[in-house]
Write a protein that holds these residues in place. Sequence first.
Motif, PDB file in Angstrom:
ATOM      1  N   PRO A 160      33.883  51.050  75.319  1.00 57.69           N
ATOM      2  CA  PRO A 160      32.480  50.639  75.316  1.00 57.69           C
ATOM      3  C   PRO A 160      31.684  51.682  74.543  1.00 57.69           C
ATOM      4  O   PRO A 160      31.795  52.866  74.813  1.00 57.69           O
ATOM      5  CB  PRO A 160      32.099  50.650  76.798  1.00 57.69           C
TER       6      PRO A 160
ATOM      7  N   GLY B 263      27.352  50.030  70.203  1.00 57.11           N
ATOM      8  CA  GLY B 263      27.105  48.629  69.841  1.00 57.11           C
ATOM      9  C   GLY B 263      27.450  47.682  70.957  1.00 57.11           C
ATOM     10  O   GLY B 263      27.192  46.500  70.879  1.00 57.11           O
ATOM     11  N   ALA B 264      28.039  48.214  72.003  1.00 60.03           N
ATOM     12  CA  ALA B 264      28.659  47.316  72.967  1.00 60.03           C
ATOM     13  C   ALA B 264      27.675  46.575  73.840  1.00 60.03           C
ATOM     14  O   ALA B 264      27.966  45.482  74.296  1.00 60.03           O
ATOM     15  CB  ALA B 264      29.605  48.109  73.852  1.00 60.03           C
ATOM     16  N   THR B 265      26.534  47.166  74.081  1.00 52.34           N
ATOM     17  CA  THR B 265      25.640  46.523  75.034  1.00 52.34           C
ATOM     18  C   THR B 265      24.589  45.660  74.355  1.00 52.34           C
ATOM     19  O   THR B 265      23.972  44.838  75.005  1.00 52.34           O
ATOM     20  CB  THR B 265      24.929  47.568  75.907  1.00 52.34           C
ATOM     21  N   GLY B 266      24.383  45.846  73.072  1.00 49.41           N
ATOM     22  CA  GLY B 266      23.364  45.079  72.365  1.00 49.41           C
ATOM     23  C   GLY B 266      23.809  43.650  72.141  1.00 49.41           C
ATOM     24  O   GLY B 266      24.939  43.277  72.436  1.00 49.41           O
ATOM     25  N   GLY B 267      22.905  42.854  71.620  1.00 50.62           N
ATOM     26  CA  GLY B 267      23.248  41.485  71.262  1.00 50.62           C
ATOM     27  C   GLY B 267      24.067  41.498  69.989  1.00 50.62           C
ATOM     28  O   GLY B 267      24.516  42.550  69.548  1.00 50.62           O
ATOM     29  N   PRO B 268      24.278  40.333  69.443  1.00 48.22           N
ATOM     30  CA  PRO B 268      25.026  40.271  68.197  1.00 48.22           C
ATOM     31  C   PRO B 268      24.283  41.032  67.103  1.00 48.22           C
ATOM     32  O   PRO B 268      23.086  40.878  66.929  1.00 48.22           O
ATOM     33  CB  PRO B 268      25.091  38.779  67.875  1.00 48.22           C
ATOM     34  N   VAL B 269      24.992  41.868  66.436  1.00 52.95           N
ATOM     35  CA  VAL B 269      24.373  42.660  65.380  1.00 52.95           C
ATOM     36  C   VAL B 269      24.766  42.068  64.053  1.00 52.95           C
ATOM     37  O   VAL B 269      25.947  42.008  63.723  1.00 52.95           O
ATOM     38  CB  VAL B 269      24.864  44.125  65.437  1.00 52.95           C
ATOM     39  N   ARG B 270      23.805  41.616  63.340  1.00 51.25           N
ATOM     40  CA  ARG B 270      24.132  41.113  62.011  1.00 51.25           C
ATOM     41  C   ARG B 270      24.030  42.274  61.038  1.00 51.25           C
ATOM     42  O   ARG B 270      22.988  42.876  60.892  1.00 51.25           O
ATOM     43  CB  ARG B 270      23.168  39.994  61.621  1.00 51.25           C
TER      44      ARG B 270
END
Lengths: 460, 258
Positions: free
Chosen positions: B10, B13-20
């Motif tokens: 973890p 980037g793991a807790t955020g929403g989809p990262v474009r």
Amino acid sequence: MKAGLWKRCLGELEAELSEQQLNTWLRPLQAVEDGACLRLLAPNRFVRDWVSEHFAQRISEVARAAAGSPDLSVTVSVGTRESRATPETRETSAKPAAAAPARAAENSARRWRAEGPTHKSGSGLRTDFTFESFVEGKCNQLARAASLQVAQNPGGSYNPLFIYGGVGLGKTHLMHAIGNLLVRDRPQARVSYLHSEWFVTDMVKALQHNAISDFKRHYRSLDTLLIDDIQFFVGKERSQEEFFHTFNALLEEQQQVVLTCDRYPKEVEGLEERLKSRFGWGLTVALEPPDTETRVAILMRKAQSSGITLPEDVAFFIAKRIRSNVRELEGSLRRVLANAQFTGHPVTVEFAKESLKDLLALQDKLVTMENIQKTVAEFYKVKVSDLLSKRRSRSVARPRQVAMALSKELTSHSLPEIGQAFGDRDHTTVLHACKKVAELRGQDASMAEDYTILVRTLST
Amino acid sequence: MAERPFSPPPGPGATGGPVRREAGDPSPAVQLWLPIGLRSAPSFANFVPGANTEALHWVELLARGEGPEALYLWGGPGVGKTHLLEAACREAAGRGEPVACVPLAGPERLEPALLGGLESAALVCVDDLQAVAGGAAWEEALFHLMNALRATGGRLLLTGRAPVGALGLALPDLASRVGAALVLHLAPLSDGERAEALRVRARERGFLLPDDVVDYLLRRFPRDLPTLVGLLDRLDEGSLAARRRVTLALVRELLDGA
């Protein structure tokens, strides 16, 4: 954990990945969600490895976010939800501690017993393949009679029964028919149908799990073994050997063995001599391609079983055109009936002809501009070089315009490309030609007819 | 260990929403995460059938599990085979069914082992059969897959460039099974239908395609749909970047010299 976690993950990922990536790698995965773990099951190792390598990180991110749990663990392994995981998973990832190899092997064998043989639940028989649904003709009379004998008197005189013939002639049908009749008359009989490939797969799995003695016991305990397409044993020596022993054991106990192959046993290259010779101990019967009358009868029977009455002249029409094998015949009938069902049109010969147009044409003729120029030049008796020249006389200009219009209609080249192919002309010239030809076709019946003939010549 | 855990722990980037990721992102993963969410996915609704209404009908039934068990769609490049196949996958997947698709002519290097076990899916699609015709290992794997699907009752959608007899399949067992499927030919669209297909796609992307732009595209470029839809993507991106509506003037700026 809320249900449908994987579904929500897929929803997220749909916005980021191409359809191809989704369909090939992610949508085949089945998810098992338990507690703090999302287990993804891949249909095979290839998918598992690909997903691990290319998508693992992003899936974890999305899954953790969707579950609202940063500790969620996500794994991918080979398996399906129903059977939990196939032996393949264990083969690659089960690394038993050195202290307990014997126990691991025993567990493994137990698993094989529980799951294997893999490919069927029960006998593997298809209930629609019976003697009643088998259409008899000169081409298959002997094979059918022998099969019926075997079904009524298994382990008797014809052992093994070896049925051979080309693809789509009914080998598999007869084999299932034997099994179905046998099971009907002897509900206690242990009958097993399998494709030779499944036998190989089973054996490989049994070897991987030290369960070969279970494998042997399973196959040797059968009353009737039906093995399809033994030509797929070619080049698989270990499988041949194992099959040889199974085969001998069954024959010794007077259990029935039925085999099919695409050719005469002696002609199968890459099959051990001792196997070929054993195959000839019983009765070897051939299936020949059906004659026209039999093909007609097959079509009528097939249509009837789909609840449709097929006019006899239509059956004759199809039977005369499709001569190779029964499967192709069924494919053609399927096409006609599907088209009739879709359009609501009655099934007539004309209709069948139209439905099968694409099927009967060997290939969508690839229409090239070169081909168009050549055909048009021949049609109007001018030279191809004239079409490409700067000459503007009517005798050349009109065919040139027709050829350009045909190029636009029958190819997907751009207008500039078409212009270029016709002596490096501008695309507006092509556009003008198309308009002119359309106009002439509207005014002049002979022009319209010429054009239609050319389209037909070029595309059929 | 029984399963292979995913490598990353973890992390940020793991807790955020989809990262474009942005185009300039130096991360090697960037190729896989292109911002294609903007594009409309192929569906049955945005398929302009032209002369192919019957094919559309049977593929829709197949996707819903109501029609034939196996379908073979054939036709030249750009006639919509992949579109229908992807629409079928989307439809079946949308109902929670496991689907699997094997793009044989795709950019990825695939192996016949990819076909193993696919019969557990409710719908299996194999795109571009011609790409492996004559390859013994692929053909045999396909043959076994077809047999296994008969046993599991899974449906099969195949596509290829040619009718079965002209595909160049070397294994007669496979050719005969493909030929026993419901075989349907897809015909190319007329220019009018191509224009309609372009308008449908543009509408889905949220812009109107003026007639003169449609005419311009059909006059100047190869008229197969993949090319035309590719141009539409460029127009979409170009007009968003320039914050201008799609007009002939803009299209000329963007595509002239293309």
